[in-house]
Design a protein around this motif. Sequence first.
Motif, PDB file in Angstrom:
ATOM      1  N   SER A   1      54.101  29.539  27.269  1.00 47.87           N
ATOM      2  CA  SER A   1      53.066  28.612  26.840  1.00 47.87           C
ATOM      3  C   SER A   1      51.868  29.445  26.425  1.00 47.87           C
ATOM      4  O   SER A   1      51.636  30.515  26.967  1.00 47.87           O
ATOM      5  CB  SER A   1      52.712  27.720  28.021  1.00 47.87           C
ATOM      6  OG  SER A   1      51.749  26.784  27.672  1.00 47.87           O
TER       7      SER A   1
ATOM      8  N   HIS B   1      53.014  24.348  24.901  1.00 43.89           N
ATOM      9  CA  HIS B   1      51.840  23.715  25.500  1.00 43.89           C
ATOM     10  C   HIS B   1      51.753  22.233  25.108  1.00 43.89           C
ATOM     11  O   HIS B   1      51.478  21.370  25.950  1.00 43.89           O
ATOM     12  CB  HIS B   1      50.567  24.440  25.070  1.00 43.89           C
ATOM     13  CG  HIS B   1      49.323  23.682  25.412  1.00 43.89           C
ATOM     14  ND1 HIS B   1      48.844  23.617  26.705  1.00 43.89           N
ATOM     15  CD2 HIS B   1      48.511  22.898  24.662  1.00 43.89           C
ATOM     16  CE1 HIS B   1      47.762  22.845  26.721  1.00 43.89           C
ATOM     17  NE2 HIS B   1      47.543  22.402  25.494  1.00 43.89           N
TER      18      HIS B   1
ATOM     19  N   LYS C   1      54.383  20.202  27.051  1.00 46.46           N
ATOM     20  CA  LYS C   1      54.061  20.012  28.466  1.00 46.46           C
ATOM     21  C   LYS C   1      52.843  19.115  28.664  1.00 46.46           C
ATOM     22  O   LYS C   1      52.683  18.490  29.708  1.00 46.46           O
ATOM     23  CB  LYS C   1      53.857  21.372  29.143  1.00 46.46           C
ATOM     24  CG  LYS C   1      55.214  22.048  29.311  1.00 46.46           C
ATOM     25  CD  LYS C   1      55.171  23.342  30.070  1.00 46.46           C
ATOM     26  CE  LYS C   1      56.610  23.778  30.362  1.00 46.46           C
ATOM     27  NZ  LYS C   1      56.740  25.178  30.693  1.00 46.46           N
ATOM     28  N   SER C   2      51.975  19.085  27.643  1.00 46.25           N
ATOM     29  CA  SER C   2      50.773  18.254  27.762  1.00 46.25           C
ATOM     30  C   SER C   2      51.115  16.770  27.720  1.00 46.25           C
ATOM     31  O   SER C   2      50.431  15.960  28.322  1.00 46.25           O
ATOM     32  CB  SER C   2      49.804  18.549  26.620  1.00 46.25           C
ATOM     33  OG  SER C   2      49.463  19.886  26.601  1.00 46.25           O
TER      34      SER C   2
ATOM     35  N   LEU D   1      44.799  17.991  21.809  1.00 47.04           N
ATOM     36  CA  LEU D   1      45.754  18.509  22.809  1.00 47.04           C
ATOM     37  C   LEU D   1      45.754  20.038  22.813  1.00 47.04           C
ATOM     38  O   LEU D   1      45.899  20.680  23.848  1.00 47.04           O
ATOM     39  CB  LEU D   1      47.170  18.011  22.499  1.00 47.04           C
ATOM     40  CG  LEU D   1      47.504  16.576  22.894  1.00 47.04           C
ATOM     41  CD1 LEU D   1      48.867  16.176  22.336  1.00 47.04           C
ATOM     42  CD2 LEU D   1      47.494  16.407  24.411  1.00 47.04           C
TER      43      LEU D   1
ATOM     44  N   ARG E   1      43.240  21.712  22.195  1.00 50.36           N
ATOM     45  CA  ARG E   1      41.839  22.062  22.511  1.00 50.36           C
ATOM     46  C   ARG E   1      41.184  22.838  21.384  1.00 50.36           C
ATOM     47  O   ARG E   1      40.398  23.758  21.601  1.00 50.36           O
ATOM     48  CB  ARG E   1      41.765  22.843  23.821  1.00 50.36           C
ATOM     49  CG  ARG E   1      42.241  21.975  24.977  1.00 50.36           C
ATOM     50  CD  ARG E   1      41.990  22.603  26.296  1.00 50.36           C
ATOM     51  NE  ARG E   1      42.968  22.117  27.257  1.00 50.36           N
ATOM     52  CZ  ARG E   1      43.439  22.806  28.278  1.00 50.36           C
ATOM     53  NH1 ARG E   1      43.005  24.022  28.486  1.00 50.36           N
ATOM     54  NH2 ARG E   1      44.314  22.293  29.103  1.00 50.36           N
TER      55      ARG E   1
END
Lengths: 598, 108
Positions: free
Chosen positions: A551, A565, A568-569, B89, B91
């Motif tokens: 990730s 990432h 998984k978010s 998501l 960021r």
Amino acid sequence: MGMPKQASKRVADKAEVQTGADKHAGHGVKDHLGLLAEMTREFTASSDYKTIAQSALARITTYMGAEAASLFLVSDTGEALVCSACYGPVDITGLNIAANTGVVGRAVATREGALVRDVAERADFGAAVDAKTGFTTRSLLVAPLAIGGDCLGAIEVINRIGGDGLFDAEDLLLLETLAGAAALAISNFRLTHKIVQQERNQHELELAAEIQRDLLPQATSRDFPIHGINIPARSVSGDFFDILPLPDGRIWFNVADVSGKGMNAALLMAKTSSLFRCLAKSAEDPGQLLNAINNELCETNSHGMFVTMVGGLFHPGTGSLRLTNAGHEPPLHFDLRTERFIAIPADAPPLGIAQDIAGPDGFPVTEIFLAGGMLYVFTDGLTEATTFGGGMLGIDGVRALIRDHAEETPDLRLKSIAGAVKLPGQSLRDDLTLLVVEDMGLAPVGAKPPIDNKLSVEDGQIMRIRIPARPDRLKLIRAATEQACKYCDAPEPWTFDLKMAVDEACQNIVRHAYGNRGEGDIMIDYSREGDVLVVDIMDFADAVDPETIKSRNLSEVRPGGLGVHLIKSVCDDARFVPPPPGVGNLFKLTKRLPNKVS
Amino acid sequence: MSYEIRNVNGAAVVALNGDVDLQTSPVVRQKLLESLEGNTKVVVDLSAVNYIDSSGVASLVEAFQVSRKKGASFALASVSSAAMRVLSLARLDKVFTIHSSVEAATQG
């Protein structure tokens, strides 16, 4: 260093010196032996080197009725002869003459005594020292301090008092005998000195070991998720581990091994562990932390020493762990449910070798979800340890030990594993360090629903698609995901997130599992299990090691590495599970449907 | 996916339309880098983007990094809700300069 007082007095008192010279003339073998015995007694009675040398020279000078004497010793480098004691009107202590030159140099080189009866007759006599000191040398005796095959230096005796002022062959013989005793004394002294020094070093080593033990963390309580053990092979260790809880609940940990053994390794260990403690408090990620430690070590470290380290940050709330392996023995992730081990190999070089090798992103980071499992980190002192059977334990041996002791409490388990290679009271060949991180199931219930390993059940299946793994088919996969969500009456934002997760997972198959070759298929099973939508994404490529799927570190702005990432978010769970026969890899996504739907 | 490049107040405005995914992001990447070669200000209009994946986001990040190296200006405008979801998501919503409209992005 001034001239010995008694020397000037004796030389000034001509009558007394004269008597000494007369006495010498009448010395017999008995007297010589008496002097020898006395000197030997003196040598063994005192432990002060300077005093012995001084006193021996005084005795020799007086006994031989000479004016002055000096003791020259070969310097540590062997390139010079240094006057380390003298007796007479002029103090030349500290005088340095080149080896192999002059009468003294030649005596040392040839290990033969020399008599220069009358300096005036010798053209090769170096008058440089006389010129410096104002002393006039007329007659000279030199005897080497030979012992075994070695020559430690020479004793030089100058000018006989009285008579014609010149020495003869008998004087040289006497001096050679006395020099033999002196050589033995000096050699003894040096040996004793060495032993004392060794004892002192040993004592200092023990103090260092004590300080080093204090650098290791205190034993953690049974309900703490991380435990460690360190057993040094010698008094000081080049291994270390550390456990550093942060105020927000996360815990830093490391296991490291310094190249080499002994004091150098121990000092580098102390430095590295201090750097870890200090820098971890402000670091966000192990990749950055190990990069920073590496740069610090490189700024000052030399002598070709380096440190291998696994550094990680564990989040007990979620069971997730991020770690960086810099040249260290691969840690083992033990999955309790499948009882499988996954090794996490080093994907960065050891610390302290080259500065700024990692670039702005820091060292590579591996993210692991322990999911009730454990992570074992250890040094090669464990894998390379000798078992009682005689062979090397090896990685398979470590795995077997972990399995055998899985039921024990962590503290006892670490001791049992270490105890399998070390008998009480016996020392190890290498330092041994072992640390375990355990996911104690502190994750909120429902955050990651447990999923069984079998394929989605037939009765809950919505649909199955099989499609070529190519970039131009991803749009079709997104459409299929949308339809599966629509079938479950899922709302639009929820659908978008799952669509993205499935798309990213398929993208990884296209790019990584099949290596962008545009061959192979993707098979997807969509099924509903209660209020959970399960998507099984399968490929037919070679199995991938799930722990190598990384990730990305979101604090770094750079292209790529985002997919995992994003998945998984937005999913409640996303992981590789053992695939059914004929399937290469099975990546299972689960996402709980919103309440109003179920 | 389709794209359109026009000049507004001296800025190159790259408008993307449709899905930016593994199939189409190489084109997006190429067009953004080309625009940065000839312009000191590039605005990406994301109003008609239905979907953007991690490879599409990576193209935006790469263009952003190139612009910083060159001292050029790079901004996103009128970001669709789908694109905004992915950016947040990742960021990256705080990393990019984001304007509510192309007009706002090209003024001043």
